[in-house]
Design a protein around this motif. Structure first.
Motif, PDB file in Angstrom:
ATOM      1  N   GLY A   1      35.552 -33.092  14.708  1.00 21.13           N
ATOM      2  CA  GLY A   1      35.356 -34.609  14.356  1.00 21.13           C
ATOM      3  C   GLY A   1      34.203 -34.637  13.366  1.00 21.13           C
ATOM      4  N   GLN A   2      33.651 -33.608  12.905  1.00 23.20           N
ATOM      5  CA  GLN A   2      32.753 -33.736  11.850  1.00 23.20           C
ATOM      6  C   GLN A   2      32.869 -32.971  10.669  1.00 23.20           C
ATOM      7  OE1 GLN A   2      29.646 -31.592  14.240  1.00 23.20           O
ATOM      8  NE2 GLN A   2      29.312 -33.233  15.508  1.00 23.20           N
ATOM      9  N   GLY A   3      32.109 -33.331   9.813  1.00 23.61           N
ATOM     10  CA  GLY A   3      32.237 -32.584   8.389  1.00 23.61           C
ATOM     11  C   GLY A   3      31.073 -32.743   7.509  1.00 23.61           C
ATOM     12  N   PHE A   4      31.201 -32.023   6.076  1.00 23.77           N
ATOM     13  CA  PHE A   4      30.288 -32.137   5.179  1.00 23.77           C
ATOM     14  C   PHE A   4      30.749 -32.417   4.095  1.00 23.77           C
ATOM     15  CE2 PHE A   4      28.396 -29.428   8.581  1.00 23.77           C
ATOM     16  CZ  PHE A   4      26.963 -30.023   8.528  1.00 23.77           C
ATOM     17  N   VAL A   5      30.123 -32.931   3.207  1.00 22.57           N
ATOM     18  CA  VAL A   5      30.627 -33.318   1.810  1.00 22.57           C
ATOM     19  C   VAL A   5      29.204 -33.112   0.867  1.00 22.57           C
ATOM     20  CG1 VAL A   5      31.410 -34.941   0.111  1.00 22.57           C
ATOM     21  CG2 VAL A   5      32.125 -35.047   2.512  1.00 22.57           C
ATOM     22  N   LEU A   6      29.506 -32.242  -0.125  1.00 24.33           N
ATOM     23  CA  LEU A   6      28.308 -32.050  -1.033  1.00 24.33           C
ATOM     24  C   LEU A   6      28.673 -32.498  -2.369  1.00 24.33           C
ATOM     25  CD1 LEU A   6      25.736 -30.202  -1.529  1.00 24.33           C
ATOM     26  CD2 LEU A   6      27.181 -28.117  -2.196  1.00 24.33           C
ATOM     27  N   TYR A   7      27.733 -33.073  -2.944  1.00 26.33           N
ATOM     28  CA  TYR A   7      28.158 -34.036  -4.285  1.00 26.33           C
ATOM     29  C   TYR A   7      27.362 -33.025  -5.362  1.00 26.33           C
ATOM     30  CZ  TYR A   7      30.206 -38.052  -2.557  1.00 26.33           C
ATOM     31  OH  TYR A   7      31.214 -38.919  -1.944  1.00 26.33           O
ATOM     32  N   GLU A   8      27.614 -33.476  -6.737  1.00 27.62           N
ATOM     33  CA  GLU A   8      26.817 -32.757  -7.621  1.00 27.62           C
ATOM     34  C   GLU A   8      25.301 -33.502  -7.869  1.00 27.62           C
ATOM     35  OE1 GLU A   8      28.412 -31.530 -11.463  1.00 27.62           O
ATOM     36  OE2 GLU A   8      30.501 -31.705 -10.713  1.00 27.62           O
ATOM     37  N   GLN A   9      25.496 -34.666  -7.685  1.00 23.99           N
ATOM     38  CA  GLN A   9      24.527 -35.550  -8.025  1.00 23.99           C
ATOM     39  C   GLN A   9      24.153 -36.425  -6.628  1.00 23.99           C
ATOM     40  OE1 GLN A   9      22.935 -35.550 -10.851  1.00 23.99           O
ATOM     41  NE2 GLN A   9      24.648 -34.306 -12.040  1.00 23.99           N
ATOM     42  N   ALA A  10      22.725 -36.704  -6.442  1.00 22.72           N
ATOM     43  CA  ALA A  10      22.186 -37.275  -5.686  1.00 22.72           C
ATOM     44  C   ALA A  10      22.535 -38.654  -5.364  1.00 22.72           C
ATOM     45  CB  ALA A  10      20.758 -37.137  -5.366  1.00 22.72           C
ATOM     46  N   ASP A  11      22.727 -39.364  -6.511  1.00 21.90           N
ATOM     47  CA  ASP A  11      22.973 -40.800  -6.604  1.00 21.90           C
ATOM     48  C   ASP A  11      24.311 -41.049  -6.107  1.00 21.90           C
ATOM     49  OD1 ASP A  11      24.307 -39.707  -8.846  1.00 21.90           O
ATOM     50  OD2 ASP A  11      23.581 -41.171 -10.322  1.00 21.90           O
ATOM     51  N   SER A  12      25.387 -39.882  -5.992  1.00 23.70           N
ATOM     52  CA  SER A  12      26.658 -40.076  -5.963  1.00 23.70           C
ATOM     53  C   SER A  12      26.504 -39.910  -4.187  1.00 23.70           C
ATOM     54  CB  SER A  12      27.488 -38.927  -6.327  1.00 23.70           C
ATOM     55  OG  SER A  12      27.571 -38.935  -7.630  1.00 23.70           O
ATOM     56  N   ALA A  13      25.968 -39.006  -3.693  1.00 22.84           N
ATOM     57  CA  ALA A  13      25.701 -38.988  -2.150  1.00 22.84           C
ATOM     58  C   ALA A  13      25.034 -40.355  -1.608  1.00 22.84           C
ATOM     59  CB  ALA A  13      24.730 -37.840  -1.840  1.00 22.84           C
ATOM     60  N   ALA A  14      24.200 -40.758  -2.384  1.00 26.38           N
ATOM     61  CA  ALA A  14      23.495 -42.079  -2.016  1.00 26.38           C
ATOM     62  C   ALA A  14      24.530 -43.318  -2.088  1.00 26.38           C
ATOM     63  CB  ALA A  14      22.121 -42.542  -2.672  1.00 26.38           C
ATOM     64  N   ALA A  15      25.205 -43.300  -2.885  1.00 22.20           N
ATOM     65  CA  ALA A  15      26.302 -44.480  -2.916  1.00 22.20           C
ATOM     66  C   ALA A  15      27.077 -44.155  -1.981  1.00 22.20           C
ATOM     67  CB  ALA A  15      27.009 -44.421  -4.467  1.00 22.20           C
ATOM     68  N   ALA A  16      27.719 -43.115  -1.442  1.00 27.45           N
ATOM     69  CA  ALA A  16      28.837 -42.626  -0.511  1.00 27.45           C
ATOM     70  C   ALA A  16      28.141 -43.083   0.918  1.00 27.45           C
ATOM     71  CB  ALA A  16      29.218 -41.356  -0.710  1.00 27.45           C
ATOM     72  N   LEU A  17      26.927 -42.799   0.837  1.00 28.59           N
ATOM     73  CA  LEU A  17      26.330 -43.262   2.368  1.00 28.59           C
ATOM     74  C   LEU A  17      26.388 -44.355   2.391  1.00 28.59           C
ATOM     75  CD1 LEU A  17      23.206 -41.474   3.687  1.00 28.59           C
ATOM     76  CD2 LEU A  17      23.276 -43.894   3.891  1.00 28.59           C
ATOM     77  N   THR A  18      25.872 -45.386   1.603  1.00 29.17           N
ATOM     78  CA  THR A  18      25.587 -46.838   1.595  1.00 29.17           C
ATOM     79  C   THR A  18      26.892 -47.541   1.905  1.00 29.17           C
ATOM     80  OG1 THR A  18      23.968 -46.651   0.127  1.00 29.17           O
ATOM     81  CG2 THR A  18      24.978 -48.929   0.516  1.00 29.17           C
ATOM     82  N   ALA A  19      28.050 -46.989   1.389  1.00 29.99           N
ATOM     83  CA  ALA A  19      29.274 -47.685   1.312  1.00 29.99           C
ATOM     84  C   ALA A  19      30.296 -47.202   2.509  1.00 29.99           C
ATOM     85  CB  ALA A  19      30.308 -47.343   0.048  1.00 29.99           C
ATOM     86  N   LEU A  20      30.044 -46.043   2.987  1.00 33.11           N
ATOM     87  CA  LEU A  20      31.083 -45.574   4.084  1.00 33.11           C
ATOM     88  C   LEU A  20      30.440 -45.526   5.446  1.00 33.11           C
ATOM     89  CD1 LEU A  20      32.862 -42.738   2.150  1.00 33.11           C
ATOM     90  CD2 LEU A  20      33.589 -44.854   2.663  1.00 33.11           C
ATOM     91  N   ASN A  21      28.935 -45.215   5.651  1.00 33.04           N
ATOM     92  CA  ASN A  21      28.185 -45.277   6.743  1.00 33.04           C
ATOM     93  C   ASN A  21      28.680 -46.539   7.692  1.00 33.04           C
ATOM     94  OD1 ASN A  21      26.723 -44.118   8.977  1.00 33.04           O
ATOM     95  ND2 ASN A  21      24.969 -45.629   8.239  1.00 33.04           N
ATOM     96  N   GLY A  22      29.262 -46.395   8.854  1.00 33.11           N
ATOM     97  CA  GLY A  22      29.770 -47.339   9.672  1.00 33.11           C
ATOM     98  C   GLY A  22      31.172 -47.913   9.508  1.00 33.11           C
TER      99      GLY A  22
END
Length: 256
Positions: A69-90
């Protein structure tokens, strides 16, 4: 005795792409609360809209092969990771509320060091050694293939561990990555319904430092001193048992 055949290698998802490298820090995300049925591919589709992805991995129990029930996603760019975190957390995904966090690397001394030896779990017990050897030899320059009883707690007794030694670390790493990307177990399992065999779980053989070996050496020597033996000396017996214990340690097997 009937011969257990290996399924066609082409039935496995073995495509391995050249992965781009992340640019900068904070590119790696750790996701919890995933539906246990979520696959690597489905997780990729969920996070793909936010930017180019280097790698996606749903973590699985090393004994059962089932999702944790856990996983990792590694992006090329830090701003992509930040956008995904903001949109998908919760957010709700497949009926579950997922939580997205930054994943920071562990301390250097906590990372398992690569080696040219791999251990692969969940190989069906009925699989003949030469069948397993031929399969893994197609993935890398294999030098040795041995079969061990899986002594892990929770093992159902229907699978074994295969120890693979390759020509060098790069070969072992390539095979490790290929096994991790397989979407089904490549070996037939007669006593289990088709498609139900747990995925293969591969890991590097643990390489213990001299500091990590010392407690085992000390315990063995103290034990041997209390056992009378008219044959070999304590030092000789200590050396023999330490070598045996270290062999078991390298296989990930405890001393008990």
């Amino acid at each position: 005795m009937p011969i257990v055949k290996c399924q066609s290698v082409t039935s496995c998802d073995r495509a391995v792409s050249t992965e781009p490298k992340p640019q900068g820090d904070n590119c790696n995300l750790f996701i919890t609360g995933l539906n246990r049925a979520t696959t690597d591919r489905e997780l990729t589709e969920i996070f793909r809209p936010f930017g180019a992805i280097c790698r996606v991995k749903v973590t699985r129990d090393i004994h059962t092969g089932k999702s944790r029930g856990q996983g990792f996603v590694l992006y090329e760019q830090a701003d992509s990771a930040a956008a995904a975190l903001t949109a998908l957390n919760g957010s709700m995904v497949s009926g579950r509320t997922i939580h997205v966090h930054y994943s920071h690397s562990r301390p250097k001394d906590a990372v398992v060091q690569p080696s040219k030896t791999l251990f692969v779990r969940n190989v069906p017990k009925e699989t003949l050694l030469h069948v397993a050897e031929a399969f893994f030899a197609e993935l890398g320059e294999l030098q040795d293939c041995l079969r061990h009883t899986d002594k892990a707690v929770g093992n159902d007794g229907l699978s074994v561990v295969v120890r693979l030694q390759f020509r060098d670390e790069s070969n072992a790493q390539s095979v490790l990555e290929r096994v991790q990307k397989m979407t089904k177990n490549p070996f037939a399992r007669c006593r289990m319904a088709p498609g139900k065999a747990p995925l293969l779980i591969a890991k590097y053989a643990q390489v213990y430092t001299e500091k990590e070996r010392q407690p085992y050496r000390k315990t063995l020597k103290n034990t041997l001193k209390s056992i009378p033996d008219s044959g070999s000396s304590v030092n000789e017996r200590s050396t023999q048992l330490c070598a045996s214990a270290e062999s078991r340690m390298s296989q990930g097997v405890g001393l008990g």
